[in-house]
Design an enzyme around this catalytic site. Structure first.
Site, mmCIF file in Angstrom:
data_model
loop_
_atom_site.group_PDB
_atom_site.id
_atom_site.type_symbol
_atom_site.label_atom_id
_atom_site.label_comp_id
_atom_site.label_asym_id
_atom_site.label_seq_id
_atom_site.Cartn_x
_atom_site.Cartn_y
_atom_site.Cartn_z
ATOM 1 N N LYS A 374 0.833 -1.199 0.000
ATOM 2 C CA LYS A 374 0.000 0.000 0.000
ATOM 3 C C LYS A 374 0.866 1.247 0.000
ATOM 4 O O LYS A 374 2.055 1.207 0.331
ATOM 5 C CB LYS A 374 -0.935 -0.001 1.211
ATOM 6 C CG LYS A 374 -0.232 -0.117 2.549
ATOM 7 C CD LYS A 374 -1.245 -0.263 3.672
ATOM 8 C CE LYS A 374 -0.541 -0.373 5.026
ATOM 9 N NZ LYS A 374 -1.509 -0.474 6.138
ATOM 10 N N ARG A 468 -11.387 0.011 14.291
ATOM 11 C CA ARG A 468 -11.208 0.623 12.976
ATOM 12 C C ARG A 468 -12.094 -0.157 12.016
ATOM 13 O O ARG A 468 -13.294 0.006 12.024
ATOM 14 C CB ARG A 468 -9.723 0.603 12.579
ATOM 15 C CG ARG A 468 -9.394 1.437 11.355
ATOM 16 C CD ARG A 468 -7.889 1.513 11.100
ATOM 17 N NE ARG A 468 -7.290 0.210 10.828
ATOM 18 C CZ ARG A 468 -6.008 0.053 10.502
ATOM 19 N NH1 ARG A 468 -5.191 1.108 10.447
ATOM 20 N NH2 ARG A 468 -5.542 -1.146 10.257
ATOM 21 N N HIS A 496 -6.109 -6.911 13.507
ATOM 22 C CA HIS A 496 -4.909 -6.081 13.553
ATOM 23 C C HIS A 496 -4.592 -5.736 15.008
ATOM 24 O O HIS A 496 -5.470 -5.302 15.752
ATOM 25 C CB HIS A 496 -5.106 -4.790 12.751
ATOM 26 C CG HIS A 496 -3.825 -4.036 12.506
ATOM 27 N ND1 HIS A 496 -2.882 -4.473 11.612
ATOM 28 C CD2 HIS A 496 -3.329 -2.898 13.047
ATOM 29 C CE1 HIS A 496 -1.866 -3.617 11.596
ATOM 30 N NE2 HIS A 496 -2.118 -2.662 12.475
ATOM 31 N N ARG A 555 1.505 -9.950 7.638
ATOM 32 C CA ARG A 555 1.351 -8.811 6.731
ATOM 33 C C ARG A 555 2.459 -7.786 6.997
ATOM 34 O O ARG A 555 2.219 -6.717 7.561
ATOM 35 C CB ARG A 555 -0.022 -8.162 6.916
ATOM 36 C CG ARG A 555 -1.205 -9.075 6.716
ATOM 37 C CD ARG A 555 -2.528 -8.327 6.846
ATOM 38 N NE ARG A 555 -2.620 -7.556 8.072
ATOM 39 C CZ ARG A 555 -3.080 -8.010 9.225
ATOM 40 N NH1 ARG A 555 -3.502 -9.266 9.318
ATOM 41 N NH2 ARG A 555 -3.134 -7.238 10.289
ATOM 42 N N TYR A 601 11.714 31.673 0.221
ATOM 43 C CA TYR A 601 10.430 32.259 0.578
ATOM 44 C C TYR A 601 10.505 32.965 1.929
ATOM 45 O O TYR A 601 11.063 32.439 2.897
ATOM 46 C CB TYR A 601 9.340 31.175 0.634
ATOM 47 C CG TYR A 601 8.810 30.781 -0.720
ATOM 48 C CD1 TYR A 601 8.151 31.707 -1.517
ATOM 49 C CD2 TYR A 601 8.961 29.485 -1.196
ATOM 50 C CE1 TYR A 601 7.654 31.348 -2.756
ATOM 51 C CE2 TYR A 601 8.470 29.111 -2.428
ATOM 52 C CZ TYR A 601 7.825 30.051 -3.210
ATOM 53 O OH TYR A 601 7.326 29.706 -4.449
ATOM 54 N N CYS A 647 10.908 24.522 -0.685
ATOM 55 C CA CYS A 647 9.922 24.934 -1.678
ATOM 56 C C CYS A 647 9.209 23.704 -2.242
ATOM 57 O O CYS A 647 9.557 22.562 -1.932
ATOM 58 C CB CYS A 647 10.606 25.694 -2.812
ATOM 59 S SG CYS A 647 11.680 27.032 -2.270
ATOM 60 N N ASP A 649 9.339 22.559 -5.291
ATOM 61 C CA ASP A 649 10.161 21.806 -6.236
ATOM 62 C C ASP A 649 11.660 21.946 -5.995
ATOM 63 O O ASP A 649 12.444 21.304 -6.694
ATOM 64 C CB ASP A 649 9.866 22.271 -7.671
ATOM 65 C CG ASP A 649 8.380 22.352 -7.937
ATOM 66 O OD1 ASP A 649 7.688 21.343 -7.717
ATOM 67 O OD2 ASP A 649 7.909 23.433 -8.334
#
Length: 707
Positions: A374, A468, A496, A555, A601, A647, A649
């Protein structure tokens, strides 16, 4: 085209070795000096095939012998070698028929050609390589270290006296009879039983342990050993002892010095050279036939065939041209090579394999890992990681949502894929289309799945206290009703453990309450005569803290990737886990700042001295948290502070104290450079979070490269 430097010396010599093999089969100097040609083709060029064996041993056998890669990786490589051999066999059937190589074939001689000699004179390498790999691995099951090396040396000596030293064996009737009996099975002892094992093992050993011997010493050793090998070759020819001349007493010594030098040779070489050299090796005999036929047809036999040097050059040119076409065609069929141009993630295949082995060793026999893929495999790249895991023999996986499962199926992943989260009823048809296994998140959802009207494979989630997902464990009647639903194929049941990562008495007590509730439910289901499906209740910390718990799957998530959630996490068992991911970017430009000048910035950074600022090509748009402003990166193997605000990027780094930083330099944000290391733990600690979050937030525009 990607250049590579770590093994550039090996890749460069692959081309040289291919040229040497062509020389062996064309004798380029015979027109000018028979002795010179003997020196080149029957002495110096004999390093080519052992070199190819050593490279194979280095990259195919080394990790398996050291326990860093599973045996399944060895079988896969053997299959690839045999597949390439099959392609070459089919390719050379017409050439062999034209050349008259297959006249008077019997079933026994055909088997000898296929298994030992090669169906064309140069193809013996492929079955020898496969046989040698399997033989060394089988020997390694009972022998270690010098014992294993001693057996391969012994096999080489046996082969030696059926090859270059056969004249001595032939003088002793018992030995001569033994070798003649062997030659009924194989034509030469330069095969996978006698020649290949020693060089495969040398490659595996030298490739795993960098030499501490200075390059100058290896260079002198190479020159001296080559001189002695050449003297050996001429002496054997003088006394007419050779039956063949592939194996010399000094050849392993030469190869040790040569391979060490090549490992130290740092050179940029296109990775396509690897494929190119392989196909030059395979195709060059066919090019010899083509050139001879062409020369005869146009009346140029004297020039293109009888002049040995021109003949050699023509064969090389045509072989490289044909190999280039094949390499280009294959490159078009595969994804482009990674660019590493802006920002990227490197996924360490060996570390992943090591972690799979380490975690699997914690499980009782018969239990399996069900890796969690995941969140893009915790940022590592779901599809490349899944493919590596499949190659390692993993057959069950879990993801968070339908989209993640579909992506894996479209990428060709087989086996069970369990969706741990909710899938909307509108998407139920996709569960069937892509053969995905859905989690039952509660009783009403089970009813919706059943009302779909078509059988779906499912796992039942049970809530034992995390509150959950899952039907509460004390809802026995509802759970029994779920088992009775006609269109639900219940293949698994799980819970779980929400405090399995904790070490306090309260945490452990809560785990025990959850386990007890789950076990009581299973017992009740069993008492009612319901067939129990596969069971799983451990995730990463559950496996490491409670390895004794029953179940069919574990898992594993963050542990699979070589980490725990936090640096201070304590576990009941010690598992030697290795980080799989490293994160890198580039310097795009370097700007000077005078004292008092500000940057970024909000002008958050103000220079207090003459400062050199490197702009690094990664930012929070790639998943680098803004909270890491004030952290560090590695450039040229040294730490450099992040300045100002990160920033979207770009990230600014103070490189004033680092030597000669320039555009294009590599920056490491997670991983090792030089003697310094920055870990995901470091980033998580500074960001006041866990490694799971740091890694899973790494964005999709980061290129994922399996190394």
């Amino acid at each position: 085209m990607e250049k590579q430097t770590k093994y550039g010396g090996l890749d460069a010599f692959k081309i040289i070795a291919a040229l040497l093999v062509v020389a062996i089969h064309t004798s380029p100097l015979t027109t000018y000096s028979p002795d010179g040609d003997f020196l080149l083709t029957r002495s110096l060029a004999r390093v080519a095939v052992p070199f190819f064996f050593m490279v194979t041993g280095h990259f195919v056998l080394g990790g398996v012998l050291e326990g860093e890669q599973p045996v399944s990786s060895l079988w896969r490589q053997v299959k690839k070698i045999l597949l390439l051999y099959l392609i070459a066999v089919i390719l050379y059937i017409p050439v062999g028929i034209y050349a008259g190589h297959y006249q008077d074939l019997t079933p026994l001689s055909a088997l000898r050609l296929l298994v030992f000699d090669g169906t064309f004179y140069h193809l013996w390498y492929f079955p020898a390589c496969a046989t040698g790999l399997l033989l060394v691995y089988l020997l390694s099951r009972v022998l270690r270290g010098w014992g294993l090396m001693a057996v391969t040396v012994l096999l080489y000596f046996i082969g030696l006296f059926g090859d270059s030293y056969y004249g001595l064996s032939a003088a002793l009737p018992p030995l001569a009879a033994a070798y003649e009996a062997g030659f009924q099975v194989f034509s030469f002892t330069r095969n996978g039983l006698f020649m290949a094992p020693i060089f495969l093992l040398l490659g595996a050993r030298l490739g795993r342990k960098p030499s501490s011997v200075p390059a100058a010493v290896n260079g002198i050793g190479l020159v001296l050993s080559l001189i002695l090998l050449s003297a050996e070759a001429f002496a054997l020819r003088h006394f007419d002892l050779q039956r063949h001349d592939s194996m010399y007493l000094l050849l392993p010594v030469v190869m040790v010095f040569l391979y060490r030098l090549l490992l130290d040779w740092k050179i940029q070489v296109p990775v396509a050279c690897r494929t190119l050299s392989t196909w030059v090796y395979i195709l060059h005999p066919a090019m010899i036939v083509v050139i001879r036929g062409f020369a005869g047809a146009v009346g140029l036999t004297a020039l293109l065939v009888e002049n040995s040097l021109i003949h050699y050059l023509a064969v090389c040119a045509l072989a490289f041209l044909a190999a280039g076409v094949v390499t280009w065609f294959l490159s078009r069929r595969h994804p482009p090579q990674p660019s590493r141009s802006r920002a990227w993630i490197e996924v360490d295949r060996a570390a992943l394999a090591h972690n799979v082995t380490a975690l699997q060793a914690l499980l009782p026999p018969g239990r399996q890992l069900m890796p969690a893929l995941k969140a893009n495999a915790y940022g590592h790249g779901a599809l490349p990681v899944a493919r590596e895991l499949a190659r390692l023999g993993v057959t069950a996986f879990c993801v968070a949502c339908l989209e993640e499962g579909v992506q894996l199926r479209k990428g060709g992943l087989k086996g069970e894929i369990l969706i741990l989260g909710y899938t909307h009823p509108d998407q139920f048809p996709l569960l069937r289309r892509y053969k995905l296994t859905q989690t039952i998140v509660d009783f009403p959802y089970a009813a919706q799945l059943n009302q779909f009207g078509k059988t779906l494979p499912v796992h039942l989630a049970v809530d034992t206290g995390m509150h959950r997902l899952g039907e509460p464990s004390h809802h026995l009647e509802q759970i029994c009703q779920i088992f009775a639903m006609k269109h639900l194929d219940i293949r698994g049941i799980y819970t779980h453990l929400c405090t399995a990562d904790g070490t306090t008495p309260q945490d452990r007590a809560y785990v025990q309450r959850q386990v007890q509730a789950f076990s009581q439910l299973l017992e009740e289901l069993k008492n009612r005569g319901l067939p129990l499906p596969k069971v799983h209740l451990q995730a990463s910390h559950g496996l490491l803290n409670y390895p004794h718990l029953p179940g069919n799957y574990a898992r594993v998530g963050i542990a699979l990737y070589g980490l725990l959630s936090s640096y201070g996490d304590l576990t009941a068992v010690e598992a030697d886990l290795r980080p799989v991911l490293s994160l890198h970017a580039r310097v795009s430009t370097v700007k000077p700042l005078s004292p008092g000048s500000a940057a970024g910035y909000g002008l958050a950074f103000v220079a207090q001295r003459p400062t050199q600022v490197a702009v690094v090509t990664i930012g929070y748009g790639d998943g680098l948290p803004r909270s890491l402003s004030g952290g560090q990166v590695l450039i040229h193997g040294q730490r450099a502070p992040i300045i100002g605000r990160i920033c979207m990027d770009q990230t600014l780094v103070d490189v004033t104290d680092l030597p000669a930083v320039q555009a294009g330099d590599q920056v490491t944000l997670i991983g090792t450079a030089g003697g310094e290391t920055i870990t995901a733990y470091d980033l998580a600690r500074q960001g006041d979070t866990i490694t799971n979050e740091i890694l899973s937030r790494l964005g999709p525009r980061l290129e994922r490269i399996v190394i």
